[in-house]
Design a protein around this motif. Structure first.
Motif, PDB file in Angstrom:
ATOM      1  N   GLN A 225       0.988  -1.370   0.325  1.00 32.02           N
ATOM      2  CA  GLN A 225      -0.443   0.036  -0.144  1.00 32.02           C
ATOM      3  C   GLN A 225       0.868   1.453   0.103  1.00 32.02           C
ATOM      4  OE1 GLN A 225      -3.041   0.502   3.159  1.00 32.02           O
ATOM      5  NE2 GLN A 225      -3.404   2.205   2.826  1.00 32.02           N
ATOM      6  N   ILE A 228       2.261   2.155  -3.619  1.00 30.56           N
ATOM      7  CA  ILE A 228       1.453   2.049  -4.793  1.00 30.56           C
ATOM      8  C   ILE A 228       0.813   4.043  -4.483  1.00 30.56           C
ATOM      9  CG2 ILE A 228      -0.996   1.789  -5.627  1.00 30.56           C
ATOM     10  CD1 ILE A 228       1.147  -0.389  -6.579  1.00 30.56           C
ATOM     11  N   GLU A 229       0.651   4.159  -2.706  1.00 26.32           N
ATOM     12  CA  GLU A 229       0.569   5.453  -2.804  1.00 26.32           C
ATOM     13  C   GLU A 229       1.727   6.004  -2.832  1.00 26.32           C
ATOM     14  OE1 GLU A 229      -1.431   5.378   1.367  1.00 26.32           O
ATOM     15  OE2 GLU A 229      -2.849   4.090   1.092  1.00 26.32           O
ATOM     16  N   THR A 230       3.014   6.070  -2.833  1.00 27.04           N
ATOM     17  CA  THR A 230       3.824   7.053  -2.741  1.00 27.04           C
ATOM     18  C   THR A 230       4.616   7.157  -4.597  1.00 27.04           C
ATOM     19  OG1 THR A 230       5.295   6.033  -1.115  1.00 27.04           O
ATOM     20  CG2 THR A 230       6.536   7.285  -2.469  1.00 27.04           C
ATOM     21  N   THR A 231       3.818   5.584  -5.191  1.00 25.30           N
ATOM     22  CA  THR A 231       4.331   5.860  -6.716  1.00 25.30           C
ATOM     23  C   THR A 231       3.009   6.141  -7.923  1.00 25.30           C
ATOM     24  OG1 THR A 231       4.128   3.591  -7.100  1.00 25.30           O
ATOM     25  CG2 THR A 231       6.200   4.430  -6.410  1.00 25.30           C
ATOM     26  N   ARG A 232       2.225   6.024  -7.250  1.00 22.90           N
ATOM     27  CA  ARG A 232       0.281   6.767  -7.775  1.00 22.90           C
ATOM     28  C   ARG A 232       0.374   5.751  -8.880  1.00 22.90           C
ATOM     29  NH1 ARG A 232      -2.087   8.189  -3.959  1.00 22.90           N
ATOM     30  NH2 ARG A 232      -3.608   8.593  -6.316  1.00 22.90           N
ATOM     31  N   PRO A 234      -0.770   2.033 -11.507  1.00 24.05           N
ATOM     32  CA  PRO A 234      -1.790   1.967 -11.216  1.00 24.05           C
ATOM     33  C   PRO A 234      -1.397  -0.115 -10.908  1.00 24.05           C
ATOM     34  CG  PRO A 234      -1.080   2.202 -13.728  1.00 24.05           C
ATOM     35  CD  PRO A 234       0.029   2.192 -12.611  1.00 24.05           C
TER      36      PRO A 234
END
Length: 236
Positions: A225, A228-232, A234
């Motif tokens: 999580q 994904i939230e850091t790199t944005r 998909p």
């Protein structure tokens, strides 16, 4: 413990692993251990097909991070092979246990005899015939360690019915908590390879993250999580 049977050793070894649910299809060659399990408050989910028992154990192992234990007898074990194949490719920590005829009858046309160990070998991380009731806890520990180490997957044990009924001195048998013999955490990736992966992601024009079975080994999913939230990026 005093005198105990191999069936009692199976139950104690599984209890030390936190196993409470057994996905099974009852049959003659596993009745001794099922009888003891019923007395010791295991929850036995008796299915109508061996493949269904394996699929249930597969799902249980992946969702809960606990061993998925399935049991059956011969020759129905042949029906379990497709389920073990699926568990292998799903990287699920399944412990497959099958009974068979008495050891001294094997190789002589024993009742419903099939070569379970070699049948399971290509579809599992390991497949073994238990040869002594006193070694049952050792084999179960070995199966658990193998199922959870590296890329997870199913392991098969064939435990002959005479070993399930054999009486041994329980005081001579060593038992261990799972924390004493297998790692709790997965092995971390090489930091240099991680840096190379980050560099590739920075250069990528349309990156897509495919999070496979191993991404679910930690139930919290916190690391994925955060990534994904850091790199944005998909993610699937």
């Amino acid at each position: 413990m005093g005198r105990v049977t191999g069936a009692h050793l199976i139950c104690r070894a599984l209890k030390l692993e936190g196993v409470k649910n057994i996905f099974a299809l009852a049959g003659d060659h596993i009745l001794p251990v099922l009888d003891v399990m019923a007395d010791e408050d295991f929850r036995i989910i008796d299915t109508r097909h061996e493949q269904a028992a394996v699929h249930m154990a597969d799902a249980w192992g992946r969702i809960t991070e606990q061993p998925g234990v399935c049991m059956y007898t011969t020759p129905g074990f042949a029906n379990a092979i497709p389920g073990l194949t699926n568990a292998m490719h799903s990287e699920s920590p399944v412990i497959s246990i099958a009974g068979c005829a008495d050891r001294h009858d094997l190789g002589q046309g024993a009742q419903q005899e099939i070569d379970q160990v070699h049948m399971a070998l290509p579809m599992t991380k390991g497949s073994f015939l238990v040869d002594d009731a006193r070694r049952i806890p050792e084999f179960i520990r070995r199966a658990m360690r193998l199922a959870f180490s590296g890329r997870r997957g199913p392991v098969h044990l064939t435990i002959p019915i005479d070993l399930q009924e054999q009486s041994v001195d329980g005081d001579d048998i060593a038992f261990y908590e799972s924390s004493e013999y297998r790692a709790k955490e997965s092995v971390a990736a090489d930091p240099e390879l991680v840096r190379q992966a980050v560099a590739l992601l920075r250069q990528a024009e349309k990156p897509l993250v495919l999070a496979g079975s191993a991404a679910g080994y930690a139930l919290s999913g916190a690391a994925l999580q955060q990534f994904i939230e850091t790199t944005r990026l998909p993610v699937l």
